[in-house]
Write a protein that holds these residues in place. Sequence first.
Motif, short mmCIF file in Angstrom:
data_model
loop_
_atom_site.label_atom_id
_atom_site.label_comp_id
_atom_site.label_asym_id
_atom_site.label_seq_id
_atom_site.Cartn_x
_atom_site.Cartn_y
_atom_site.Cartn_z
N ARG A 33 12.55 4.19 1.48
CA ARG A 33 13.63 4.36 2.46
C ARG A 33 14.47 3.09 2.61
O ARG A 33 15.34 3.02 3.48
CB ARG A 33 13.03 4.74 3.82
CG ARG A 33 12.59 6.19 3.88
CD ARG A 33 11.98 6.51 5.23
NE ARG A 33 12.84 6.10 6.32
CZ ARG A 33 12.42 5.88 7.57
NH1 ARG A 33 11.17 6.08 7.88
NH2 ARG A 33 13.26 5.50 8.49
N GLY A 34 14.14 2.06 1.84
CA GLY A 34 14.93 0.83 1.89
C GLY A 34 14.56 -0.10 3.03
O GLY A 34 15.25 -1.09 3.28
N LEU A 35 13.48 0.20 3.76
CA LEU A 35 13.12 -0.65 4.90
C LEU A 35 12.27 -1.83 4.45
O LEU A 35 12.43 -2.94 4.92
CB LEU A 35 12.38 0.18 5.96
CG LEU A 35 13.18 1.34 6.55
CD1 LEU A 35 12.33 2.14 7.52
CD2 LEU A 35 14.43 0.83 7.24
N VAL A 36 11.33 -1.58 3.54
CA VAL A 36 10.59 -2.68 2.92
C VAL A 36 11.39 -3.09 1.70
O VAL A 36 11.81 -2.25 0.91
CB VAL A 36 9.17 -2.22 2.51
CG1 VAL A 36 8.50 -3.28 1.63
CG2 VAL A 36 8.31 -1.96 3.74
N TYR A 86 7.41 -9.33 -0.82
CA TYR A 86 7.88 -8.19 -0.03
C TYR A 86 8.15 -8.62 1.41
O TYR A 86 7.60 -9.62 1.88
CB TYR A 86 6.82 -7.08 0.00
CG TYR A 86 6.58 -6.43 -1.32
CD1 TYR A 86 7.27 -5.28 -1.68
CD2 TYR A 86 5.67 -6.97 -2.23
CE1 TYR A 86 7.05 -4.67 -2.90
CE2 TYR A 86 5.45 -6.37 -3.46
CZ TYR A 86 6.14 -5.21 -3.79
OH TYR A 86 5.94 -4.62 -5.00
N GLY A 87 8.94 -7.83 2.11
CA GLY A 87 9.16 -8.11 3.53
C GLY A 87 9.82 -6.96 4.24
O GLY A 87 10.35 -6.04 3.61
N TYR A 88 9.73 -6.98 5.55
CA TYR A 88 10.52 -6.05 6.37
C TYR A 88 10.78 -6.69 7.73
O TYR A 88 10.05 -7.59 8.15
CB TYR A 88 9.83 -4.68 6.52
CG TYR A 88 8.45 -4.68 7.13
CD1 TYR A 88 8.26 -4.69 8.51
CD2 TYR A 88 7.31 -4.64 6.32
CE1 TYR A 88 6.98 -4.67 9.06
CE2 TYR A 88 6.04 -4.61 6.85
CZ TYR A 88 5.88 -4.64 8.23
OH TYR A 88 4.62 -4.62 8.78
N ALA A 89 11.85 -6.23 8.37
CA ALA A 89 12.17 -6.73 9.72
C ALA A 89 11.32 -5.95 10.72
O ALA A 89 11.04 -4.77 10.52
CB ALA A 89 13.64 -6.52 10.00
N PHE A 90 10.91 -6.61 11.78
CA PHE A 90 10.14 -5.89 12.80
C PHE A 90 10.44 -6.45 14.18
O PHE A 90 11.05 -7.51 14.33
CB PHE A 90 8.63 -5.97 12.50
CG PHE A 90 7.98 -7.29 12.85
CD1 PHE A 90 8.14 -8.39 12.04
CD2 PHE A 90 7.22 -7.41 14.00
CE1 PHE A 90 7.53 -9.61 12.36
CE2 PHE A 90 6.61 -8.61 14.34
CZ PHE A 90 6.77 -9.71 13.50
N GLY A 91 10.02 -5.71 15.17
CA GLY A 91 10.16 -6.17 16.56
C GLY A 91 9.00 -5.64 17.38
O GLY A 91 8.12 -4.95 16.87
N VAL A 92 9.04 -5.96 18.67
CA VAL A 92 8.03 -5.43 19.60
C VAL A 92 8.58 -4.13 20.17
O VAL A 92 9.75 -4.06 20.54
CB VAL A 92 7.76 -6.45 20.73
CG1 VAL A 92 6.89 -5.84 21.82
CG2 VAL A 92 7.11 -7.70 20.15
N ASN A 102 0.84 -1.20 0.00
CA ASN A 102 0.00 0.00 0.00
C ASN A 102 0.88 1.25 0.00
O ASN A 102 2.12 1.15 0.03
CB ASN A 102 -0.96 -0.01 1.21
CG ASN A 102 -0.19 -0.04 2.53
OD1 ASN A 102 0.86 0.57 2.66
ND2 ASN A 102 -0.71 -0.77 3.51
N ASP A 103 0.27 2.42 -0.01
CA ASP A 103 1.05 3.66 -0.15
C ASP A 103 1.98 3.89 1.03
O ASP A 103 3.11 4.36 0.87
CB ASP A 103 0.10 4.86 -0.28
CG ASP A 103 -0.54 4.89 -1.66
OD1 ASP A 103 -0.08 4.12 -2.54
OD2 ASP A 103 -1.51 5.64 -1.86
N ASP A 104 1.51 3.54 2.25
CA ASP A 104 2.39 3.72 3.42
C ASP A 104 3.62 2.83 3.29
O ASP A 104 4.73 3.23 3.60
CB ASP A 104 1.63 3.38 4.71
CG ASP A 104 0.65 4.48 5.08
OD1 ASP A 104 1.06 5.65 5.09
OD2 ASP A 104 -0.52 4.16 5.34
N LEU A 105 3.40 1.59 2.86
CA LEU A 105 4.53 0.67 2.73
C LEU A 105 5.47 1.10 1.61
O LEU A 105 6.69 0.91 1.70
CB LEU A 105 4.01 -0.75 2.47
CG LEU A 105 3.29 -1.39 3.67
CD1 LEU A 105 2.51 -2.61 3.24
CD2 LEU A 105 4.28 -1.75 4.77
N LYS A 106 4.90 1.71 0.57
CA LYS A 106 5.77 2.19 -0.53
C LYS A 106 6.75 3.25 -0.02
O LYS A 106 7.88 3.35 -0.48
CB LYS A 106 4.92 2.76 -1.66
CG LYS A 106 4.34 1.65 -2.54
CD LYS A 106 3.54 2.20 -3.70
CE LYS A 106 2.77 1.06 -4.35
NZ LYS A 106 1.54 1.49 -5.00
#
Length: 591
Positions: A458-461, A515-521, A449-453
């Motif tokens: 920024r290279g995060l997704v 697609y993917g991104y790293a995440f945490g709590v 979606n637009d937020d993820l774009k």
Amino acid sequence: MLRLVRIASNASIVILSVPASLAEGTFSNPGTYSATAMGRNGEVTVTSTFSESAITGIEVAHEETPTIGDAAIEQLTSSVLSNQSLAVDAVSGATLSSGAFIEALEDCVEQAGGDVDALKAVPVQGEETKVVYDVTDADIIIVGAGGAGMTAAMKAAQEGASVIVIEKSGVIGGNSLCSQMGINAAGAKVQEGLPYASAELLTKAQMQWGGRENLVAAYVENSGKTIDWFSETYGVEFKGPDGERVDPSDPFASVGEDHPSGGDLFMMRADAAGYTANTLISVMSESLDGAGVKLYVNTEATELTCDDSGRVNGVKAKAADGSEVTFTGKAVLLATGGFGQNHDMVVSYRPDLQYAITDETAPTTGDGIVMAQAVGAKTVDMAEMQLFPHVPVGDTWLPPMAMPGGFMTTALFVNQDAQRYTTEGFDPSTEGTLAQEHAFVIFGESDMNDDLKKLEARGLVKSADTAEELAALFGLDGTALAETIEKWNADCENGADSQFERLPFTLKKIEGKLYGYAFGVGAHYMMGGVLINEKTQVLNQDEQVIPGLYAAGEVTGGFHGTKRVDGSGTGDAFVFGYVAGNALASEVLGE
Ligand code: ADP
């Protein structure tokens, strides 16, 4: 939301001099040019005008958090124009907005035929924007310019006290600006006719998590007054909740345990888009000049000072140029926010959070707690922290609805072995995610979606055509990730999650581009902190007042108990800021 920046002077930052312009011919194509770069929340577009020998004007449109983006871009614009140099430092607290501004401006310089490297070499020679400490004594010294500090400052000044606010970062607003909540309130004038916004129900909602009675009572009593004050002083229009969402036979029914929401009974919003805190900070910052409040940014409090009797009478701070500066006053308010940015401190109270990250953006490192403890303050509920289950790694924040791992989870969560480890979802995944250093969200093309774009820019997704290629981008095993996706897609075809408990309607194949991104709590909000009384005076180990010392907002503990009701975190800052402003003014003015 696109915003054009107003170029105005900051209360404590001055442009010392305007140097001579550059050599004729520095810009071979004079004219006006635009360029865009990605900031924290979205695009930053710079439109700059050039003569042959100078950058003559800069205008900026941006989608950043308004108060932060505006302040940072004002400072940078002033600095670039006065120095005719690109050797400007990012504004602390707004590094991503600053970076985007500089990147876009450099692009404009190139379009105008200028040499970016040569302009980066133009020395600033002390002519850059600089904090000038011309006043260091006031009735009240406030540490931290978030919701609590700003509200206390403006209220106390309105009552007639002189106020100095010192802020560690280069911008005001603190983590209050991250809030998408309104303020839980009862008894405000605009709440007339809202049957559920009663003091009794708000007290009940607030008391169920073990908050201290005197603090809850002070909150409830002052919440409506705070709303009225913002309306009357700054013309802010608040809107109450949509009563249709409340069940009249049991209005309290939705005040649930997992997400103590307040049931939408008391939430007063000043901005339909969810930027109440931002609206309030903005109106206060626009009224700073002439309000009797002196604000010093880039100034970090390091220690409280006391007189011979032990009364707190000032603050030592690290000045913007690194030297020491001392502020003296009749009383000090700590409004330094939480400590999510201090990982060691988080883990010292919560060893189980060793892999937690944070979504706090302001440099809130628990300084106020440490300074208060040094003068004998008692702290309470320090291990009580609200967690945000899904935070993309990389200094960012997305609304839960925008994330494929947020409220409507259609993605897969995998661990470092590229294996699923949990029932994907907002809350159920917390424990599994916390057990590892970063997990990864994997999703298909239809979830983009637009937020993820923006995060992709920024290279995060990251994206790839095959599972093996995507895995390589995250340092995961390609075969394992391909197998995990294959197995999941087979589960989707069979209509049942063979490993965990995903509900049938969330079984969606991962297809197309991957697609993917790293995440945490994220360590999101600190319920605990320095113990205060109902006047926001800080208490010692015997719960006696430490003379001269006040605290308000997230730095304090005792009000929430073990859980933070949605709308009472933002309320904590603004309502107790209001209480502190009144209490401080009446003490220092001797009333
Ligand atoms: P609250 O919601 O309680 O007002 P915020 O996070 O909004 O808390 O604001 C706290 C502010 O305090 C932030 O802007 C942060 O940069 C500032 N701050 C934290 N520590 C210090 C310090 N040592 N000196 C000055 N300002 C500080």
